[in-house]
Design a protein around this motif. Structure first.
Motif, short mmCIF file in Angstrom:
data_model
loop_
_atom_site.label_atom_id
_atom_site.label_comp_id
_atom_site.label_asym_id
_atom_site.label_seq_id
_atom_site.Cartn_x
_atom_site.Cartn_y
_atom_site.Cartn_z
N GLU A 103 0.88 -1.17 0.00
CA GLU A 103 0.00 0.00 0.00
C GLU A 103 0.92 1.22 0.00
O GLU A 103 1.83 1.30 0.83
CB GLU A 103 -0.87 -0.01 1.26
N ARG A 124 1.21 5.39 0.06
CA ARG A 124 0.52 6.66 0.31
C ARG A 124 1.40 7.80 -0.17
O ARG A 124 2.63 7.71 -0.08
CB ARG A 124 0.25 6.84 1.81
N ASN A 125 0.73 8.86 -0.64
CA ASN A 125 1.51 10.01 -1.11
C ASN A 125 1.83 10.95 0.04
O ASN A 125 1.54 10.65 1.21
CB ASN A 125 0.80 10.70 -2.27
N ASP A 172 0.44 13.47 0.99
CA ASP A 172 -0.74 13.91 1.74
C ASP A 172 -1.42 12.76 2.49
O ASP A 172 -2.56 12.88 2.92
CB ASP A 172 -1.76 14.52 0.77
N ASP A 173 -0.70 11.61 2.56
CA ASP A 173 -1.22 10.43 3.27
C ASP A 173 -2.49 9.86 2.63
O ASP A 173 -3.30 9.24 3.28
CB ASP A 173 -1.48 10.78 4.75
N GLU A 174 -2.64 10.09 1.30
CA GLU A 174 -3.74 9.45 0.58
C GLU A 174 -3.24 8.15 -0.03
O GLU A 174 -2.12 8.11 -0.54
CB GLU A 174 -4.23 10.35 -0.56
N VAL A 175 -4.10 7.09 0.02
CA VAL A 175 -3.71 5.81 -0.58
C VAL A 175 -3.74 5.97 -2.10
O VAL A 175 -4.77 6.29 -2.67
CB VAL A 175 -4.66 4.69 -0.14
N VAL A 176 -2.59 5.79 -2.75
CA VAL A 176 -2.54 5.93 -4.20
C VAL A 176 -2.24 4.60 -4.90
O VAL A 176 -2.23 4.52 -6.12
CB VAL A 176 -1.49 6.98 -4.63
N THR A 221 0.43 9.56 -8.25
CA THR A 221 0.59 9.92 -6.84
C THR A 221 0.02 11.29 -6.57
O THR A 221 -0.01 11.76 -5.44
CB THR A 221 2.08 9.97 -6.46
#
Ligand code: HEM
Lengths: 330, 537
Positions: B310, B312-313, B315-319, B345
């Motif tokens: 997993e 995350r970018n 900004d802590d978003e799952v990409v 990302t």
């Protein structure tokens, strides 16, 4: 998911089978020694008329009806060097055969599967077949004189097997877990044993043929070469075993390709092992053709037979070690 | 029999056909045809067939492995193109090998079909007339009897059971073993059939490879394959529309003893449909247990690991959240390499080069290695890159092009559940689990069953050829000067099978024995039955 497993091996059976290997090699060696003495020092006497032996000209049928027989093919009478040692050698060979069989059975029990799954087991089984063929030929064709010659490659193969090919008994890789494998491998082993006896008889034929040619030129031939049975009989025995082994080999190759179809998704892919079984097959077909072609019967055809056996051996050893392929389960 | 050739009836041309002398084109054509269909030519072509196959085993072949050929080219840059010029990497589909087997099969047809016709006539004909002088036959026996000539011939008829028999004046002529020739023709024609089946399969079928991760599916269309090998005339738009879903994959390895690490079994649990929306069925796919669907066979070829990540970018978003197939280096440790590519990302693209160890442990030198193929203690280490993945060009999913990228350093050793916070606040990557994948092969080969049928017929034909022995026997009974009947039995084996003489001799002995037990002839002996019908064996 991944699971693991402990290899289930029956240790007492495993050690029994290892002991039996040594016992059987010693027994075969003793038999070979006795056969060799018979071949070298026996007295040259006539073989009984039998399945492959000529009916002698002018033979007289017992009882009251006199039958006069005239056999056009002026066969030299079938004679071979014989002595009582040969009978003993035959009994010792039979004992070796039983030990060989017991070795294969115990090894199968040790690993809990059919006992020809790797090179070592393959070689041992092929020797069993060759010795079985020798016993059969001795009984049916009075071909005991082949004993010393058949046991030489048998002992060589067993020696190579024990020294270089030995692996502990154990389970099989997944590709070998198919009922086509025992069918395919059994056919190939039996055919291989037949080719071996035929090849040995063929080589003996070539020597005997040469002795006869030299004798015809007035030379004297000494030693074992001069005491061999007539070339005709050797040739006939050699041919007989091809008649037996060639269809089995054909069947074995077909069974192998059915298995390849199930395991690898193609029934023929020109993998080195497949290429060489094809080559052997074609060469034995050529041998059979040569015998029906003018001017090729005799030594020429027999050389093709010997060549065929060399390709079988090459396939057994070289292909497993020289090439990488799907069949390299050495 | 070493001497039977001269008089037996192998219908082989004894020597090459005599060369035409000024016979013009037709003469030459006839000569070429006769030479081509002679046994000698067949023999030479068989040798060439065997000889030509040899380079096919020593040199890597494209039919076996394209990769090995490529490696050979890399290692032998001088020699390889030369070998290639002679098709030595494609021996079995090369023009010269094709020429050998086509000539062989033309020769075969030209040899065997006329023979079949001749034989068909021979089968209907009655056994040949008894030759005047039987003394020339390879086996002749003579004896005297008190029975009359007619009785002797009648008893001979009984002894020759299974032979086809014809009475000619003072003799009977008997023949058996007609089936051998049938077997021989069947065998050779079956080989011809086998060749045709193989050719048809190669032209109309296809073979494809694909990789399926646990939980993923596959639809049988051209783009779904990683690699596909269609034949010349295969219609690639008309693939059978089946679908496959792999539920679960299991590999079992041997844990103890000298065979530790050897695979014991692989099993893939599949759900499949014949067509999209069709009835769903299940199949346990194993080595040696292919799935047959829509005329296509699906095989389990191999397996490997697909670690799940997993990403995350900043900004802590799952990409990114998926399993990534890794390729193993060897089957004992299953140490595997792979690449994670994260193009979307929201910022700069990310790429990772990873090493996966299914059973990680430190070796004696403190290095981290895998000591078992099963996933007992899975670990990964990663190298991170940031920049341009270069995805505009097609590229391998197992390689990262790092030219346009900047290295961000190496991760610590990560176990399942561990997260690595990337340097320079580039985001994070979590090793969330391990899946397995299976590599499958699909194969559509319409020739499989015809080829098997042809091969089976060939074996049957071969057995008949080799074990049926055609032979002729003649029995002549004449009254001698002393008033006794002289019986003469002659035998001719038409093949060189050994043991014919023994068999003829047995016939003689049986006939002599029967005539011996015959009561002295008197006029009250019942008249002979005069059936002439024999039977084939
Ligand atoms: C694919 C190639 C071929 C194979 C594998 C093959 C194989 C065989 C075999 C195994 C036999 C049995 C021999 C015996 O009776 O002991 C045989 C016999 C025969 N073959 Fe072929 N053959 C092939 C091609 C040909 C060709 C091209 C011809 C003709 C030019 C031919 C003509 C014959 C004939 C006439 C016989 C009977 C021989 C006899 O009467 O003993 N074969 N073949």
């Amino acid at each position: 998911m991944t699971y693991t497993l402990a290899a289930p091996v029956n240790e007492s059976m495993a050690s029994a089978s290892d002991t039996l290997i040594i016992a059987m090699i010693v027994t075969y060696a003793a038999a070979m020694f006795l056969f060799a003495i018979e071949a070298a020092y026996g007295t040259r006497t006539k073989l009984k008329a039998g399945r492959l032996m000529p009916v002698g000209a002018g033979s007289v049928e017992g009882g009251d009806g006199d039958i006069e027989v005239n056999v056009r093919s002026t066969e030299k009478e079938a004679q071979a060097s014989q002595s009582v040692l040969g009978r003993i050698a035959l009994a010792v060979t039979a004992l070796g055969f039983v030990l060989n069989l017991a070795q294969i059975v115990t090894r199968g029990l040790a690993a809990g599967r059919w006992p020809w799954g790797n090179m070592f087991e393959f070689v041992v089984a092929m020797c069993l077949v060759a010795v079985g063929a020798l016993l059969y030929a001795s009984w049916r064709y009075q071909a005991r004189f082949l004993g010393a010659f058949v046991l030489v490659p048998v002992l060589l193969l067993l020696g190579v097997g024990v020294r270089w090919l030995y692996v502990d008994p154990g389970p099989l890789i997944p590709a070998l877990q198919s009922y086509w494998v025992p069918i395919h491998v059994t056919a190939v082993i039996i055919a291989g044993g037949g080719f071996m006896v035929s090849g040995v008889a063929g080589i003996t034929y070539l020597v005997s043929h040469r002795s006869e040619t030299r004798r015809a030129r007035g030379e004297t031939v000494t030693g074992i070469a001069g005491r061999l049975p007539s070339p005709e009989i050797l040739d006939r025995i050699s041919h007989r075993f091809i008649l037996f082994a060639f269809p089995l080999w054909t069947f074995g190759v077909i069974a192998g390709s059915i298995w390849a179809d199930e395991a690898w998704g193609r029934f023929w892919g020109w993998d080195p092992k497949e290429v060489w079984s094809f080559i052997s097959w074609v060469i034995y077909a050529a041998y059979l053709h040569a015998r029906a072609t003018g001017g090729w019967r005799g030594p020429k055809a027999t050389w093709i037979n010997v060549l065929g056996f060399l390709t079988v051996m090459f396939n057994l050893f070289a292909v497993n070690y020289l090439f990488s392929g799907l069949h390299s389960y050495a | 029999m070493s001497t039977t050739t001269s008089e037996n009836s192998h219908d082989e041309p004894e020597s090459p056909a005599p060369k035409p002398k000024g016979l013009g084109a037709l003469g030459w054509a006839r000569w070429i045809w006769r030479t081509l269909t002679s046994m000698r030519t067949a023999l030479i072509l068989l040798f060439l067939l065997a000889l030509g196959a040899i380079p096919g085993s020593f040199l890597p072949q494209n039919v076996v492995s394209v990769d090995e050929v490529a490696t050979y080219f890399r290692e032998n840059p001088e020699l390889a193109p030369w070998l290639d010029r002679f098709y030595l990497f494609d021996v079995f589909s090369s023009p010269w090998y094709g020429a050998i087997y086509l000539l062989l099969f033309v020769s075969l047809a030209g040899c065997v079909i006329p023979r079949a016709i001749t034989h068909a006539k021979a089968v209907r004909a009655r056994p040949v007339k008894t030759p005047r002088n039987l003394g020339r036959m390879p086996y002749v026996a003579r004896f005297g009897t008190d029975a009359t000539p007619d009785t002797a011939l009648e008893r001979a008829r009984e002894v020759l059971k299974g032979y086809r028999i014809e009475r000619y004046e003072d003799s009977v002529s008997a023949e058996t073993g007609y089936l051998r020739e049938v077997g021989n023709v069947l065998f050779h024609l079956a080989l011809l059939g086998l060749l045709l089946a193989l050719a048809a399969g190669a032209f109309f079928g296809y073979r494809g490879n694909l990789l399926l991760v646990e939980g993923d599916g596959f639809a049988n269309t051209l783009p779904s394959y990683d690699a596909i090998y269609p034949g010349h005339w295969t219609d690639t738009d008309e693939f059978a529309p089946f679908t496959i879903h792999m539920e679960d994959f299991e590999a079992v390895f041997i844990e103890e003893g000298s065979l530790r690490g050897q695979a014991d079994s692989y099993v893939a649990d599949l759900r499949y449909t014949e067509e999209p929306g069709g009835e769903e069925r299940t199949h346990r796919l194993q080595v040696n247990h292919p799935l047959s669907v829509g005329g296509v066979q699906v095989y389990l070829l191999g397996h490997g690991y697909a670690p799940e990540f997993e990403v995350r970018n900043a900004d802590d978003e799952v990409v990114f959240d998926q399993a990534v197939p890794f390729l193993y280096r060897d089957t004992m440790s299953f140490t595997s390499d792979g690449v994670v590519k994260v193009p979307d990302t929201g910022g700069e693209e990310l790429g990772f080069v990873g090493v996966f160890l299914p059973s990680a442990m430190e070796d004696s030198e403190g290095e981290l290695v895998s000591d078992f193929p099963g996933a007992r203690n899975p670990m990964v280490t990663l190298e991170a890159y940031r920049g341009d993945l270069g995805m505009v060009d097609p590229q391998s999913v197992y390689q990262l092009k790092t030219q346009g990228m900047e290295g961000l350093g190496e991760s610590p050793v990560m176990a399942v559940g561990d997260t690595w916070e990337l340097p320079e606040e580039a985001g994070s990557i979590t090793f969330t689990g391990v899946k397995e994948y299976a590599t499958l092969q699909t194969n559509r080969d319409g020739a499989r069953l015809p080829a098997l049928a042809a091969a089976t017929l060939a074996v049957v034909g071969l057995l008949v050829t080799l074990f049926v022995r055609p032979r002729r026997v003649w029995v002549r009974a004449t009254e001698g000067e002393d008033g006794r009947t002289r019986v003469e039995l002659a035998g001719l084996g038409k093949t060189e099978a050994a043991g014919d003489n023994t068999e003829f001799h047995e016939l003689t002995s049986r006939l002599a024995a029967r005539l011996r037990s015959e009561p002295d002839d008197d006029p009250n002996t019942p008249p002979e039955k005069s059936t002439t019908q024999g039977s084939d064996r």
